[in-house]
Design a protein around this motif. Structure first.
Motif, PDB file in Angstrom:
ATOM      1  N   THR A   1      43.434  30.741  47.046  1.00 62.08           N
ATOM      2  CA  THR A   1      44.462  31.695  47.498  1.00 62.08           C
ATOM      3  C   THR A   1      43.873  32.288  48.763  1.00 62.08           C
ATOM      4  O   THR A   1      42.596  32.224  48.905  1.00 62.08           O
ATOM      5  N   PRO A   2      44.585  33.048  49.625  1.00 63.07           N
ATOM      6  CA  PRO A   2      44.189  33.437  50.948  1.00 63.07           C
ATOM      7  C   PRO A   2      42.993  34.573  50.474  1.00 63.07           C
ATOM      8  O   PRO A   2      42.992  35.335  49.591  1.00 63.07           O
ATOM      9  N   PHE A   3      42.112  34.658  51.335  1.00 61.28           N
ATOM     10  CA  PHE A   3      40.769  35.215  51.053  1.00 61.28           C
ATOM     11  C   PHE A   3      40.080  35.335  49.862  1.00 61.28           C
ATOM     12  O   PHE A   3      39.676  36.335  49.600  1.00 61.28           O
ATOM     13  N   SER A   4      40.348  34.235  49.046  1.00 60.12           N
ATOM     14  CA  SER A   4      39.753  34.040  47.788  1.00 60.12           C
ATOM     15  C   SER A   4      40.264  35.304  46.778  1.00 60.12           C
ATOM     16  O   SER A   4      39.531  35.655  45.888  1.00 60.12           O
ATOM     17  N   THR A   5      41.196  35.873  46.952  1.00 58.38           N
ATOM     18  CA  THR A   5      41.878  36.772  46.088  1.00 58.38           C
ATOM     19  C   THR A   5      43.003  36.168  45.225  1.00 58.38           C
ATOM     20  O   THR A   5      43.319  35.242  45.260  1.00 58.38           O
ATOM     21  N   GLY A   6      43.504  36.859  44.432  1.00 59.54           N
ATOM     22  CA  GLY A   6      44.516  36.501  43.247  1.00 59.54           C
ATOM     23  C   GLY A   6      43.970  36.397  41.808  1.00 59.54           C
ATOM     24  O   GLY A   6      44.626  36.868  40.984  1.00 59.54           O
ATOM     25  N   GLY A   7      42.629  36.072  41.696  1.00 60.83           N
ATOM     26  CA  GLY A   7      42.225  36.358  40.439  1.00 60.83           C
ATOM     27  C   GLY A   7      41.684  37.563  39.811  1.00 60.83           C
ATOM     28  O   GLY A   7      41.387  37.972  38.728  1.00 60.83           O
ATOM     29  N   GLN A   8      41.494  38.602  40.789  1.00 59.61           N
ATOM     30  CA  GLN A   8      41.025  39.824  40.579  1.00 59.61           C
ATOM     31  C   GLN A   8      42.000  40.658  39.524  1.00 59.61           C
ATOM     32  O   GLN A   8      41.267  40.863  38.455  1.00 59.61           O
ATOM     33  N   PRO A   9      43.053  40.528  39.233  1.00 59.23           N
ATOM     34  CA  PRO A   9      43.924  41.136  38.482  1.00 59.23           C
ATOM     35  C   PRO A   9      43.600  40.536  36.854  1.00 59.23           C
ATOM     36  O   PRO A   9      43.344  41.195  36.083  1.00 59.23           O
ATOM     37  N   PHE A  10      43.134  39.120  36.832  1.00 56.82           N
ATOM     38  CA  PHE A  10      42.999  38.620  35.582  1.00 56.82           C
ATOM     39  C   PHE A  10      41.671  38.896  35.194  1.00 56.82           C
ATOM     40  O   PHE A  10      41.223  38.939  34.072  1.00 56.82           O
ATOM     41  N   GLN A  11      40.599  39.249  36.351  1.00 55.36           N
ATOM     42  CA  GLN A  11      39.611  39.387  35.922  1.00 55.36           C
ATOM     43  C   GLN A  11      39.588  41.066  35.256  1.00 55.36           C
ATOM     44  O   GLN A  11      38.658  41.236  34.183  1.00 55.36           O
ATOM     45  N   ILE A  12      40.309  41.900  35.699  1.00 56.26           N
ATOM     46  CA  ILE A  12      40.368  43.076  35.185  1.00 56.26           C
ATOM     47  C   ILE A  12      41.101  42.964  33.856  1.00 56.26           C
ATOM     48  O   ILE A  12      40.463  43.691  32.858  1.00 56.26           O
ATOM     49  N   ILE A  13      41.981  42.231  33.626  1.00 55.51           N
ATOM     50  CA  ILE A  13      42.688  42.097  32.212  1.00 55.51           C
ATOM     51  C   ILE A  13      41.383  41.612  31.410  1.00 55.51           C
ATOM     52  O   ILE A  13      41.419  41.940  30.093  1.00 55.51           O
ATOM     53  N   TYR A  14      40.558  40.535  31.732  1.00 52.83           N
ATOM     54  CA  TYR A  14      39.696  40.124  30.916  1.00 52.83           C
ATOM     55  C   TYR A  14      38.712  41.135  30.302  1.00 52.83           C
ATOM     56  O   TYR A  14      38.132  41.163  29.400  1.00 52.83           O
ATOM     57  N   PHE A  15      38.117  41.955  31.564  1.00 58.43           N
ATOM     58  CA  PHE A  15      37.283  42.809  31.311  1.00 58.43           C
ATOM     59  C   PHE A  15      37.815  43.912  30.158  1.00 58.43           C
ATOM     60  O   PHE A  15      37.107  44.369  29.305  1.00 58.43           O
ATOM     61  N   ASN A  16      39.247  44.269  30.532  1.00 60.65           N
ATOM     62  CA  ASN A  16      39.872  45.302  29.586  1.00 60.65           C
ATOM     63  C   ASN A  16      39.863  44.755  28.199  1.00 60.65           C
ATOM     64  O   ASN A  16      39.674  45.293  27.187  1.00 60.65           O
ATOM     65  N   ALA A  17      39.970  43.385  28.261  1.00 66.13           N
ATOM     66  CA  ALA A  17      40.251  42.834  26.775  1.00 66.13           C
ATOM     67  C   ALA A  17      38.743  42.802  25.955  1.00 66.13           C
ATOM     68  O   ALA A  17      38.908  42.702  24.766  1.00 66.13           O
ATOM     69  N   ARG A  18      37.737  42.901  26.632  1.00 67.77           N
ATOM     70  CA  ARG A  18      36.257  42.960  26.095  1.00 67.77           C
ATOM     71  C   ARG A  18      35.987  44.321  26.022  1.00 67.77           C
ATOM     72  O   ARG A  18      34.716  44.547  25.926  1.00 67.77           O
ATOM     73  N   GLY A  19      36.920  45.264  26.204  1.00 69.06           N
ATOM     74  CA  GLY A  19      36.551  46.744  26.049  1.00 69.06           C
ATOM     75  C   GLY A  19      35.788  47.548  27.204  1.00 69.06           C
ATOM     76  O   GLY A  19      35.680  48.605  27.097  1.00 69.06           O
ATOM     77  N   ILE A  20      36.064  46.836  28.494  1.00 70.73           N
ATOM     78  CA  ILE A  20      35.715  47.752  29.471  1.00 70.73           C
ATOM     79  C   ILE A  20      36.862  48.490  30.115  1.00 70.73           C
ATOM     80  O   ILE A  20      37.942  47.527  30.220  1.00 70.73           O
ATOM     81  N   LYS A  21      36.863  49.890  30.551  1.00 72.80           N
ATOM     82  CA  LYS A  21      37.949  50.293  30.992  1.00 72.80           C
ATOM     83  C   LYS A  21      38.586  49.765  32.084  1.00 72.80           C
ATOM     84  O   LYS A  21      37.753  49.278  33.218  1.00 72.80           O
ATOM     85  N   VAL A  22      39.617  50.014  32.494  1.00 74.83           N
ATOM     86  CA  VAL A  22      40.606  49.244  33.650  1.00 74.83           C
ATOM     87  C   VAL A  22      39.841  49.848  34.914  1.00 74.83           C
ATOM     88  O   VAL A  22      39.542  49.283  35.914  1.00 74.83           O
ATOM     89  N   ARG A  23      39.425  51.217  34.683  1.00 80.78           N
ATOM     90  CA  ARG A  23      39.093  52.045  35.905  1.00 80.78           C
ATOM     91  C   ARG A  23      37.718  51.520  36.406  1.00 80.78           C
ATOM     92  O   ARG A  23      37.469  51.000  37.586  1.00 80.78           O
ATOM     93  N   ASP A  24      36.904  51.290  35.167  1.00 82.26           N
ATOM     94  CA  ASP A  24      35.536  50.567  35.696  1.00 82.26           C
ATOM     95  C   ASP A  24      35.579  48.963  36.157  1.00 82.26           C
ATOM     96  O   ASP A  24      34.927  48.677  36.969  1.00 82.26           O
ATOM     97  N   SER A  25      36.308  48.230  35.573  1.00 88.58           N
ATOM     98  CA  SER A  25      36.569  46.809  35.847  1.00 88.58           C
ATOM     99  C   SER A  25      37.176  46.862  36.985  1.00 88.58           C
ATOM    100  O   SER A  25      36.851  45.947  38.114  1.00 88.58           O
ATOM    101  N   SER A  26      38.109  47.610  37.579  1.00 84.18           N
ATOM    102  CA  SER A  26      38.839  47.719  38.891  1.00 84.18           C
ATOM    103  C   SER A  26      37.574  48.028  39.844  1.00 84.18           C
ATOM    104  O   SER A  26      37.702  47.261  40.930  1.00 84.18           O
ATOM    105  N   PHE A  27      36.907  48.779  39.759  1.00 83.51           N
ATOM    106  CA  PHE A  27      35.672  49.225  40.580  1.00 83.51           C
ATOM    107  C   PHE A  27      34.655  48.299  40.817  1.00 83.51           C
ATOM    108  O   PHE A  27      34.250  47.737  41.863  1.00 83.51           O
ATOM    109  N   ILE A  28      34.520  47.426  39.731  1.00 82.63           N
ATOM    110  CA  ILE A  28      33.618  46.262  39.827  1.00 82.63           C
ATOM    111  C   ILE A  28      34.194  45.006  40.669  1.00 82.63           C
ATOM    112  O   ILE A  28      33.241  44.662  41.471  1.00 82.63           O
TER     113      ILE A  28
END
Length: 183
Positions: free
Chosen positions: A1-28
């Motif tokens: 994907t352009p600038f290697s973006t696109g996977g970030q929303p799925f990373q946030i969803i994955y983190f959220n499924a593992r109990g990490i707050k969306v705010r924290d995973s978005s920041f990471i």
């Protein structure tokens, strides 16, 4: 994907499924993106400084060197935008108080009752901004993360060199040219 973006929303969803707050995973994810871009800019700048004239000569000075500079400038702009989004309080104000409120006022959007979530969004962005301010002061983590990303980038761009060597090509004396040429 352009600038290697696109996977970030799925990373946030994955983190959220593992109990990490969306705010924290978005920041990471945003921090990782910003640091990766900083490292990429630094490696790109070093490559340009070391090998710009070499590649400009190979491209027969037809102006293709300006394409190299244009690509570098685009990456630099993306990095600056990511950093501004991470640390600018004014951007958050514009996102929440102006854009979000206008969008939630559109008739087609009103039926979703998103205006009720404005306060929650504002709180999340305030928390995000507080975390960014803390991290902004921690220069050590920025430097260490950037160095690790630079090593990762250089390792990634040495793969073609090893492929050439595996195919029996004589690359002696051109190792740096091959690595910087793939960047």
């Amino acid at each position: 994907t352009p600038f290697s973006t696109g996977g970030q929303p799925f990373q946030i969803i994955y983190f959220n499924a593992r109990g990490i707050k969306v705010r924290d995973s978005s920041f990471i994810v945003l921090f990782n993106f910003a640091v990766f871009n900083i490292a990429f800019i630094l490696v790109g700048a070093i490559s340009l400084l070391l090998k710009f004239s070499y590649f400009n000569d190979i491209l027969q000075k037809r102006g293709y060197g300006y394409l190299l500079l244009f690509g570098f400038i685009i990456n630099l702009a993306v990095t600056v935008i990511a950093l501004v989004l991470t640390f600018s309080r004014k951007i958050y104000y514009i996102l929440v108080e102006v854009i979000w409120k206008k969008i939630t006022g559109w008739p087609i959007i009103r039926k979703f009752k998103l205006e009720n979530r404005t306060e929650k969004l504002r709180e999340s962005l305030d928390d995000f901004h507080r975390e960014a301010k803390k991290l902004k002061k921690d220069i050590k983590i920025w430097v260490i993360s950037t160095v690790y990303h630079m090593i990762r980038i250089v390792c990634f761009y040495t793969i073609p060199l090893f492929l050439f060597m595996a195919l029996g090509e004589n690359v002696r004396g051109n190792e740096l040219n091959i690595i910087t040429g793939t960047m």
